[in-house]
Design a protein around this motif. Structure first.
Motif, PDB file in Angstrom:
ATOM      1  N   GLY A  62      17.661  28.636  36.406  1.00 15.81           N
ATOM      2  CA  GLY A  62      16.415  29.587  35.645  1.00 15.81           C
ATOM      3  C   GLY A  62      16.441  29.844  34.353  1.00 15.81           C
ATOM      4  N   GLY A  63      17.975  28.945  33.482  1.00 17.50           N
ATOM      5  CA  GLY A  63      17.700  29.801  32.224  1.00 17.50           C
ATOM      6  C   GLY A  63      18.561  30.532  32.383  1.00 17.50           C
ATOM      7  N   ARG A  64      19.396  31.066  33.438  1.00 19.69           N
ATOM      8  CA  ARG A  64      19.730  32.488  32.998  1.00 19.69           C
ATOM      9  C   ARG A  64      21.169  32.273  34.224  1.00 19.69           C
ATOM     10  N   ARG A  65      22.154  33.081  33.378  1.00 22.08           N
ATOM     11  CA  ARG A  65      23.366  32.951  33.723  1.00 22.08           C
ATOM     12  C   ARG A  65      24.006  34.059  34.997  1.00 22.08           C
ATOM     13  N   PHE A  66      25.118  33.047  35.860  1.00 22.87           N
ATOM     14  CA  PHE A  66      25.471  34.015  37.038  1.00 22.87           C
ATOM     15  C   PHE A  66      26.531  33.621  37.145  1.00 22.87           C
ATOM     16  N   SER A  67      27.396  34.424  38.169  1.00 18.15           N
ATOM     17  CA  SER A  67      29.267  34.908  38.296  1.00 18.15           C
ATOM     18  C   SER A  67      29.130  35.371  39.948  1.00 18.15           C
ATOM     19  N   THR A  68      30.401  34.878  39.838  1.00 19.75           N
ATOM     20  CA  THR A  68      30.757  34.964  41.173  1.00 19.75           C
ATOM     21  C   THR A  68      31.522  37.228  41.202  1.00 19.75           C
ATOM     22  N   VAL A  69      31.545  37.680  41.948  1.00 22.93           N
ATOM     23  CA  VAL A  69      33.686  39.219  42.080  1.00 22.93           C
ATOM     24  C   VAL A  69      33.639  37.676  41.803  1.00 22.93           C
ATOM     25  N   GLN A  70      34.247  36.804  42.189  1.00 22.98           N
ATOM     26  CA  GLN A  70      35.776  35.579  43.401  1.00 22.98           C
ATOM     27  C   GLN A  70      35.940  35.433  41.304  1.00 22.98           C
ATOM     28  N   ASP A  71      34.839  34.512  40.513  1.00 23.91           N
ATOM     29  CA  ASP A  71      35.352  34.432  39.474  1.00 23.91           C
ATOM     30  C   ASP A  71      35.382  36.074  37.730  1.00 23.91           C
ATOM     31  N   VAL A  72      35.353  36.789  38.595  1.00 23.23           N
ATOM     32  CA  VAL A  72      35.236  37.816  37.418  1.00 23.23           C
ATOM     33  C   VAL A  72      36.166  38.005  37.811  1.00 23.23           C
ATOM     34  N   GLU A  73      36.603  38.475  38.962  1.00 25.06           N
ATOM     35  CA  GLU A  73      38.217  38.788  38.747  1.00 25.06           C
ATOM     36  C   GLU A  73      39.944  38.378  39.017  1.00 25.06           C
ATOM     37  N   SER A  74      39.358  36.593  38.640  1.00 21.49           N
ATOM     38  CA  SER A  74      40.357  35.887  38.589  1.00 21.49           C
ATOM     39  C   SER A  74      40.783  35.701  37.224  1.00 21.49           C
ATOM     40  N   TYR A  75      39.027  35.834  35.981  1.00 27.22           N
ATOM     41  CA  TYR A  75      39.346  35.410  34.772  1.00 27.22           C
ATOM     42  C   TYR A  75      40.214  37.173  34.351  1.00 27.22           C
ATOM     43  N   VAL A  76      39.869  38.107  34.937  1.00 28.26           N
ATOM     44  CA  VAL A  76      40.401  39.471  34.926  1.00 28.26           C
ATOM     45  C   VAL A  76      41.745  39.441  34.548  1.00 28.26           C
ATOM     46  N   GLU A  77      42.137  39.026  35.946  1.00 32.68           N
ATOM     47  CA  GLU A  77      43.784  38.240  36.108  1.00 32.68           C
ATOM     48  C   GLU A  77      44.430  37.756  35.282  1.00 32.68           C
ATOM     49  N   LYS A  78      43.987  36.493  34.846  1.00 28.33           N
ATOM     50  CA  LYS A  78      44.250  35.092  33.667  1.00 28.33           C
ATOM     51  C   LYS A  78      44.096  36.062  31.972  1.00 28.33           C
ATOM     52  N   VAL A  79      43.119  36.734  32.160  1.00 28.35           N
ATOM     53  CA  VAL A  79      43.229  37.549  30.562  1.00 28.35           C
ATOM     54  C   VAL A  79      44.718  38.774  30.084  1.00 28.35           C
ATOM     55  N   SER A  80      44.066  39.549  32.009  1.00 25.41           N
ATOM     56  CA  SER A  80      45.517  40.136  31.535  1.00 25.41           C
ATOM     57  C   SER A  80      46.857  39.908  31.725  1.00 25.41           C
ATOM     58  N   LEU A  81      47.166  38.403  32.026  1.00 25.25           N
ATOM     59  CA  LEU A  81      48.016  38.009  32.005  1.00 25.25           C
ATOM     60  C   LEU A  81      49.143  37.546  31.253  1.00 25.25           C
ATOM     61  N   ALA A  82      47.901  36.408  30.527  1.00 24.19           N
ATOM     62  CA  ALA A  82      48.097  35.820  28.972  1.00 24.19           C
ATOM     63  C   ALA A  82      47.697  37.121  27.712  1.00 24.19           C
ATOM     64  N   ARG A  83      47.946  38.235  27.984  1.00 24.52           N
ATOM     65  CA  ARG A  83      47.675  39.693  27.268  1.00 24.52           C
ATOM     66  C   ARG A  83      49.368  40.022  27.515  1.00 24.52           C
ATOM     67  N   ASN A  84      49.619  39.953  28.769  1.00 26.22           N
ATOM     68  CA  ASN A  84      51.638  40.485  29.079  1.00 26.22           C
ATOM     69  C   ASN A  84      52.186  39.741  28.589  1.00 26.22           C
ATOM     70  N   GLY A  85      51.553  38.357  27.834  1.00 26.28           N
ATOM     71  CA  GLY A  85      52.360  37.221  27.383  1.00 26.28           C
ATOM     72  C   GLY A  85      53.414  36.571  28.482  1.00 26.28           C
ATOM     73  N   VAL A  86      52.622  36.358  29.656  1.00 24.30           N
ATOM     74  CA  VAL A  86      52.912  35.549  30.325  1.00 24.30           C
ATOM     75  C   VAL A  86      52.439  34.683  30.889  1.00 24.30           C
ATOM     76  N   ASP A  87      53.518  33.006  30.532  1.00 23.32           N
ATOM     77  CA  ASP A  87      53.125  32.043  30.612  1.00 23.32           C
ATOM     78  C   ASP A  87      51.880  31.798  31.815  1.00 23.32           C
ATOM     79  N   GLN A  88      51.112  31.043  31.679  1.00 21.30           N
ATOM     80  CA  GLN A  88      49.741  30.301  32.668  1.00 21.30           C
ATOM     81  C   GLN A  88      50.054  30.007  34.354  1.00 21.30           C
ATOM     82  N   SER A  89      51.295  28.594  32.903  1.00 20.86           N
ATOM     83  CA  SER A  89      51.865  27.142  33.448  1.00 20.86           C
ATOM     84  C   SER A  89      52.709  27.243  34.468  1.00 20.86           C
ATOM     85  N   VAL A  90      52.965  28.741  34.332  1.00 16.04           N
ATOM     86  CA  VAL A  90      54.273  29.113  35.841  1.00 16.04           C
ATOM     87  C   VAL A  90      53.929  30.521  36.716  1.00 16.04           C
TER      88      VAL A  90
END
Length: 96
Positions: A44-72
């Protein structure tokens, strides 16, 4: 387990305990950080997300910020187990 879709800012608040400005949440979804975007869904024109998606996003951004290669980065046993249980449940509900 049923997925619960929450309004974008509410999903971030539920996952992190912090309620950033809606513009910040939208920026994470549209532009992302360090090449990683927050998964969102439209209804309906509004954006939604899930708690799991946010947790995954936070984890991935944190790993990237800490210099961890996410492909491994390998999933933990509990993550694999949860994903397998969800897939099994989804399959059983489709076959029923």
């Amino acid at each position: 387990m049923k997925t619960t879709y929450l309004p974008l800012a509410d999903a971030v608040h539920a996952a992190t305990g912090v309620k950033p400005h809606l513009a910040t949440c939208l920026r994470w979804a549209v532009k992302g950080q360090r090449g990683i975007k927050l998964q969102t869904y439209f209804l309906g024109g509004r954006r939604f997300s899930t708690v799991q998606d946010v947790e995954s996003y936070v984890e991935k951004v944190s790993l990237a910020r800490n210099g961890v290669d996410q492909s491994v980065v390998v999933e933990s046993a509990s993550q694999v187990s949860k994903r397998a249980a969800k897939a099994s449940h989804d399959l059983a509900s489709r076959l029923a």
